[in-house]
Design an enzyme around this catalytic site. Sequence first.
Site, PDB file in Angstrom:
ATOM      1  N   ASP A   1      -1.661 -98.026  25.411  1.00  0.00           N
ATOM      2  CA  ASP A   1      -2.331 -96.762  25.680  1.00  0.00           C
ATOM      3  C   ASP A   1      -2.686 -96.025  24.387  1.00  0.00           C
ATOM      4  OD1 ASP A   1      -3.019 -94.476  27.573  1.00  0.00           O
ATOM      5  OD2 ASP A   1      -1.493 -93.516  26.329  1.00  0.00           O
TER       6      ASP A   1
ATOM      7  N   GLU B   1      -6.414 -99.692  24.423  1.00  0.00           N
ATOM      8  CA  GLU B   1      -7.306 -98.550  24.628  1.00  0.00           C
ATOM      9  C   GLU B   1      -7.433 -97.856  23.283  1.00  0.00           C
ATOM     10  OE1 GLU B   1      -7.692 -94.473  27.292  1.00  0.00           O
ATOM     11  OE2 GLU B   1      -5.742 -95.105  26.532  1.00  0.00           O
TER      12      GLU B   1
END
Length: 625
Positions: free
Chosen positions: A267, A304
């Site tokens: 993330d 990401e």
Amino acid sequence: MGPTKRETIGASVQASTGTVLFRVWAPNSKNVNLILEGSSPCEIPMQPDQNGYFQLETRLATPGSLYRYRLEDGNAYPDPASRFQPEGAHGPSQVVDGRTFKWTDEDWKGIELSNQVLYEMHIGTFTREGTWKAALKELPELAEVGITCLEVMPVNEFAGKFGWGYDGVSLYAPTRLYGTPEDFREFVNEAHRLKLGVILDVVYNHLGPDGNYLPKFSPDYFSKKHKTDWGEAINFDGENCQPVRDFFTGNAGYWIEDFHLDGLRLDATQNIYDNALPEKHILTEIGRTVRRAAQGRSTIIVSENESQHSELVRSIETGGYGLDGLWNDDFHHSASVALTGHQGAYYKDYRGEPQEFISAIKYGYLYQGQWYSWQNQKRGHAGLDLPPSAFINYLENHDQVANSGRGLRMHQMTSPGRYRAIKTVTLLGPGTPMLFQGEEFASSSPFFYFADHHNELAPLVERGRKEFLSQFRNLRDTKMKAQLAAPHNPATFERCKLNFYERFTHEAHYRLTKDLLKLRKLDLNFNSQRHMKIDGAVLGPQAFVLRYIHPEGLDRILLVNLGRDWDLQTCPEPLLAAPWKCEWELLLSTDSPSYGGSGVFHPETETGWLLAAESATLLGARRVN
């Protein structure tokens, strides 16, 4: 390199001796005691080890034992590396022996990113029950659809009864809300039996605001020089950072080794700070740890990265970080503008025009170093040479659906024909496609931001969410703000649960997904993901063609028209011409009544081409004498 042995931190059962080894890093405490709870509670001093670690090996604990650590401040806290928190983030930790699980996936060789179809899922809302056991029952259906790899949103323990998982606080403990660690293992084991990979979304940039006891053990867990949008950054490059690095690399390896996962999704890596060179960067170390923990199985690591730094997926030998895939926000943003017409906030620098789709299909990121007015700076790094599979393309993910304000799915914000056309581009493109849970059957279930915080924190989180969404002009409207779902309301969470009966009521959408993924699996033009073996051309203001170049001349062309009927009586575009001694045959049209369309005709006419409005038409080369 971070540690990978089971006994590094946490409570580990020693099979050879029948003991449990407890080990914790608490450099600011002179004394640490182990508190064993239950029918025979006791408190035992732990022995100081080198570099601020304390450890204790005892026969008084067994699998299932509950425990905490008492630090020098006199308070007792759960284990930072707890393997399970049966009473939640604030409760005692539990000894777990993961080695007793009977795995049957010994023939599973892992996965590589090429030829994958990812499926992002949130265990708490994927089924009505919101558990691993309930989700397991749906795995055969997902495999039948054509999904090949599940990307599970974070499952580490967090405070409250529901949440996205990105505010986790016990990073080694699968949350009790979805079941036991054994339930998680059973889920992965069954997925592998069905030839489904499983990767886990992990958050290594911050921790949640409630139940985060890491600072009690050492303030050095958090950076003194870096900040994130969500709280304190992790200390990967400051004073006393090596044990912190070991904690997080060890966590990455733990998921792979103990749960047989096939990789990770990292993330917001733009908020993982480390001033080391790529070869020694924490992201590189995480990658190395994952590969090592897999013990020969193939793994994938998806990043990401809002900054679009393509070097993340370049090899370590060439100065990269050695990861595998990148979420491609550029593709999503351009598609969103084309589908909805809205260009607010971070959609500002996208037009949703044919050339953007062609470029995204051919090159991945649209912004690879050009000026980006929304951020008033250049965006992205060069990536023209990267393999198409490195770019994860999608129309929906948890963030983007929630950021619509009403939690609307993409098909609910556009016309049916336009949605089917762009969905076809997404699933047949050479990038790696990703579906968000329920997208395969055009789910009508919204997906909001939800988080069950206590009474003091809940209004602050709700206010912060509204402030974030106010970057969109329409969501600044007072009446609209009043309608935004409250994150802490249990009804907000409940409304996000999928209704699988829509597999039948939305059967036309479901059939299109299945047919497209079947084509992707069986047709060499779509499953090879060959670099630079696809070309495209603009045919009109809202029309374009993609040509898939087959090694034996059996090309495919995908005609996409997002506007009204487009009549091309003059068409000086060679990509429309059939290969030598071939003619075009109709393979698929999104205008088919079976997909909810209004009827199909061949787009090539006696005098040119006629592209049906808001449709995608796939033609294949057929040899003629």
